[in-house]
Design a protein around this motif. Sequence first.
Motif, PDB file in Angstrom:
ATOM      1  N   SER A  40       0.824  -1.209   0.000  1.00 25.37           N
ATOM      2  CA  SER A  40       0.000   0.000   0.000  1.00 25.37           C
ATOM      3  C   SER A  40       0.861   1.264   0.000  1.00 25.37           C
ATOM      4  O   SER A  40       0.463   2.292  -0.566  1.00 25.37           O
ATOM      5  CB  SER A  40      -0.944   0.010   1.200  1.00 25.37           C
ATOM      6  OG  SER A  40      -0.221  -0.043   2.422  1.00 25.37           O
ATOM      7  N   GLU A  43       1.873   1.856  -3.548  1.00 22.80           N
ATOM      8  CA  GLU A  43       0.711   2.422  -4.254  1.00 22.80           C
ATOM      9  C   GLU A  43       0.583   3.913  -3.991  1.00 22.80           C
ATOM     10  O   GLU A  43       0.316   4.705  -4.905  1.00 22.80           O
ATOM     11  CB  GLU A  43      -0.568   1.727  -3.812  1.00 22.80           C
ATOM     12  CG  GLU A  43      -0.847   0.404  -4.482  1.00 22.80           C
ATOM     13  CD  GLU A  43      -2.293  -0.034  -4.296  1.00 22.80           C
ATOM     14  OE1 GLU A  43      -3.198   0.808  -4.520  1.00 22.80           O
ATOM     15  OE2 GLU A  43      -2.513  -1.193  -3.926  1.00 22.80           O
ATOM     16  N   PHE A  63       1.208  -3.482  -7.237  1.00 24.29           N
ATOM     17  CA  PHE A  63       0.414  -2.498  -7.955  1.00 24.29           C
ATOM     18  C   PHE A  63       0.984  -1.116  -7.701  1.00 24.29           C
ATOM     19  O   PHE A  63       1.359  -0.811  -6.554  1.00 24.29           O
ATOM     20  CB  PHE A  63      -1.055  -2.540  -7.504  1.00 24.29           C
ATOM     21  CG  PHE A  63      -1.953  -1.650  -8.316  1.00 24.29           C
ATOM     22  CD1 PHE A  63      -2.546  -2.118  -9.478  1.00 24.29           C
ATOM     23  CD2 PHE A  63      -2.176  -0.338  -7.937  1.00 24.29           C
ATOM     24  CE1 PHE A  63      -3.352  -1.289 -10.240  1.00 24.29           C
ATOM     25  CE2 PHE A  63      -2.979   0.500  -8.702  1.00 24.29           C
ATOM     26  CZ  PHE A  63      -3.570   0.008  -9.853  1.00 24.29           C
ATOM     27  N   GLU A 262      -8.928  -9.749  -5.686  1.00 26.62           N
ATOM     28  CA  GLU A 262      -7.459  -9.685  -5.640  1.00 26.62           C
ATOM     29  C   GLU A 262      -7.003  -9.168  -4.280  1.00 26.62           C
ATOM     30  O   GLU A 262      -7.580  -8.239  -3.722  1.00 26.62           O
ATOM     31  CB  GLU A 262      -6.947  -8.798  -6.779  1.00 26.62           C
ATOM     32  CG  GLU A 262      -5.450  -8.833  -6.991  1.00 26.62           C
ATOM     33  CD  GLU A 262      -4.726  -7.785  -6.170  1.00 26.62           C
ATOM     34  OE1 GLU A 262      -3.700  -8.132  -5.564  1.00 26.62           O
ATOM     35  OE2 GLU A 262      -5.205  -6.633  -6.117  1.00 26.62           O
ATOM     36  N   TYR A 265      -5.748  -5.385  -3.582  1.00 23.84           N
ATOM     37  CA  TYR A 265      -6.889  -4.507  -3.865  1.00 23.84           C
ATOM     38  C   TYR A 265      -7.903  -4.567  -2.734  1.00 23.84           C
ATOM     39  O   TYR A 265      -8.382  -3.534  -2.238  1.00 23.84           O
ATOM     40  CB  TYR A 265      -7.517  -4.940  -5.184  1.00 23.84           C
ATOM     41  CG  TYR A 265      -8.725  -4.142  -5.627  1.00 23.84           C
ATOM     42  CD1 TYR A 265      -8.652  -2.768  -5.812  1.00 23.84           C
ATOM     43  CD2 TYR A 265      -9.930  -4.780  -5.904  1.00 23.84           C
ATOM     44  CE1 TYR A 265      -9.754  -2.038  -6.235  1.00 23.84           C
ATOM     45  CE2 TYR A 265     -11.040  -4.064  -6.333  1.00 23.84           C
ATOM     46  CZ  TYR A 265     -10.943  -2.696  -6.498  1.00 23.84           C
ATOM     47  OH  TYR A 265     -12.044  -1.986  -6.916  1.00 23.84           O
ATOM     48  N   LEU A 266      -8.215  -5.770  -2.295  1.00 25.05           N
ATOM     49  CA  LEU A 266      -9.227  -5.970  -1.266  1.00 25.05           C
ATOM     50  C   LEU A 266      -8.752  -5.545   0.110  1.00 25.05           C
ATOM     51  O   LEU A 266      -9.504  -4.925   0.870  1.00 25.05           O
ATOM     52  CB  LEU A 266      -9.632  -7.452  -1.236  1.00 25.05           C
ATOM     53  CG  LEU A 266     -10.660  -7.878  -0.184  1.00 25.05           C
ATOM     54  CD1 LEU A 266     -12.026  -7.273  -0.487  1.00 25.05           C
ATOM     55  CD2 LEU A 266     -10.760  -9.400  -0.125  1.00 25.05           C
ATOM     56  N   ARG A 272      -6.874   2.681  -3.364  1.00 24.84           N
ATOM     57  CA  ARG A 272      -7.964   2.007  -4.079  1.00 24.84           C
ATOM     58  C   ARG A 272      -9.034   1.425  -3.149  1.00 24.84           C
ATOM     59  O   ARG A 272      -9.967   0.756  -3.608  1.00 24.84           O
ATOM     60  CB  ARG A 272      -7.400   0.886  -4.950  1.00 24.84           C
ATOM     61  CG  ARG A 272      -6.449   1.357  -6.045  1.00 24.84           C
ATOM     62  CD  ARG A 272      -5.991   0.183  -6.901  1.00 24.84           C
ATOM     63  NE  ARG A 272      -5.178  -0.748  -6.137  1.00 24.84           N
ATOM     64  CZ  ARG A 272      -4.960  -2.021  -6.487  1.00 24.84           C
ATOM     65  NH1 ARG A 272      -5.526  -2.506  -7.576  1.00 24.84           N
ATOM     66  NH2 ARG A 272      -4.184  -2.794  -5.761  1.00 24.84           N
ATOM     67  N   THR A 273      -8.919   1.672  -1.860  1.00 25.06           N
ATOM     68  CA  THR A 273      -9.822   1.012  -0.906  1.00 25.06           C
ATOM     69  C   THR A 273     -11.282   1.387  -1.091  1.00 25.06           C
ATOM     70  O   THR A 273     -12.173   0.541  -0.953  1.00 25.06           O
ATOM     71  CB  THR A 273      -9.353   1.287   0.530  1.00 25.06           C
ATOM     72  OG1 THR A 273      -8.113   0.611   0.739  1.00 25.06           O
ATOM     73  CG2 THR A 273     -10.357   0.783   1.547  1.00 25.06           C
ATOM     74  N   LYS A 275     -12.822   2.101  -3.854  1.00 25.20           N
ATOM     75  CA  LYS A 275     -13.333   1.349  -5.004  1.00 25.20           C
ATOM     76  C   LYS A 275     -13.498  -0.128  -4.649  1.00 25.20           C
ATOM     77  O   LYS A 275     -14.471  -0.776  -5.053  1.00 25.20           O
ATOM     78  CB  LYS A 275     -12.404   1.503  -6.206  1.00 25.20           C
ATOM     79  CG  LYS A 275     -12.981   0.930  -7.494  1.00 25.20           C
ATOM     80  CD  LYS A 275     -12.104   1.261  -8.680  1.00 25.20           C
ATOM     81  CE  LYS A 275     -12.787   0.832  -9.988  1.00 25.20           C
ATOM     82  NZ  LYS A 275     -13.195  -0.572 -10.019  1.00 25.20           N
ATOM     83  N   ALA A 276     -12.546  -0.664  -3.876  1.00 25.74           N
ATOM     84  CA  ALA A 276     -12.661  -2.060  -3.452  1.00 25.74           C
ATOM     85  C   ALA A 276     -13.900  -2.265  -2.591  1.00 25.74           C
ATOM     86  O   ALA A 276     -14.622  -3.264  -2.741  1.00 25.74           O
ATOM     87  CB  ALA A 276     -11.410  -2.476  -2.684  1.00 25.74           C
ATOM     88  N   ASP A 279     -16.901  -2.238  -4.890  1.00 27.17           N
ATOM     89  CA  ASP A 279     -17.009  -3.484  -5.651  1.00 27.17           C
ATOM     90  C   ASP A 279     -17.500  -4.631  -4.771  1.00 27.17           C
ATOM     91  O   ASP A 279     -18.299  -5.463  -5.204  1.00 27.17           O
ATOM     92  CB  ASP A 279     -15.658  -3.840  -6.274  1.00 27.17           C
ATOM     93  CG  ASP A 279     -15.272  -2.916  -7.412  1.00 27.17           C
ATOM     94  OD1 ASP A 279     -16.115  -2.081  -7.817  1.00 27.17           O
ATOM     95  OD2 ASP A 279     -14.134  -3.020  -7.904  1.00 27.17           O
TER      96      ASP A 279
END
Length: 293
Positions: A40, A43, A63, A262, A265-266, A272-273, A275-276, A279
Amino acid sequence: MRSILGLLAMAIASAASAPALADETTRLADTSRLVTIGGSLTEIIYALGEEKRLVAVDSTSIFPPQAKELPDVGYMRALSPEGVLSVNPSGILLLEGSGPREALDVLKKASVPMVVVPEHFTRQGVLDKITTVGKALGVEDKADKLAASADADLAAAEKVVSSIKERKRVLFILSMQGDRILASGRNTAADGIIALAGGVNAINGYEGYKQLTDEAVGKAAPDVILMMDRAGNHAASDEQIFSNPAFAGTPAAANKKLIRMEALYLLGFGPRTAKAAHDLSVALYGDAAAAQH
């Protein structure tokens, strides 16, 4: 190829369990050659547009994809100080829980400045992580903008799920090697992301990750099973999971409801949390969550 998912699983299971160095700094004097330990954090540096400062990353830094082109200094919980020092870093950013302590002591004796970044699996935890990295790099203005954007996205995700009345009970399984179910309790990344997505952790009787008995799984009565995407020897098919006697009689097995996402991501709790979480909420609640978002 790195055994990414296995490393991430180990990192998640033991996150934040190692003590921080007592005298770590909060700002790096020289940020020209940085090493990040923790996916993270890598990222965040890319999201800040400061990736030119990176000379190496750890094995959990998968990532964005270009991060994997940098030298790999090893797994965050089993660092080799020789590997880190081989890239001649001017500073190191470590996610809380990195180690072992002996390796950190060697790096400290080598006079390499280090910033230990706290790990908390909440909305505020994401923001604190971003601002800590920004301060370490001396780019507070950029970090403030990124944190504000992340905060707005997380607030929007929370607003979406706030109106959900019947919350799904979610059981996060870290691994099922040998049909032994290693599941998430409280104060874990899985617990945090389930809450952000509007779910309820089906396991709340302990903290961290522990093996569950068949009786405990039945009592938890999960509506949904949540797992990381896996490949190779650690993979388990839906059929293998739901044929396990532990799940007999659970709503998840009756409806064959299993979600895979993934790992970083999760569970990364980085840029990106939000968005995770969105989702995952869509996967849990379908069109209702998608329409609200």
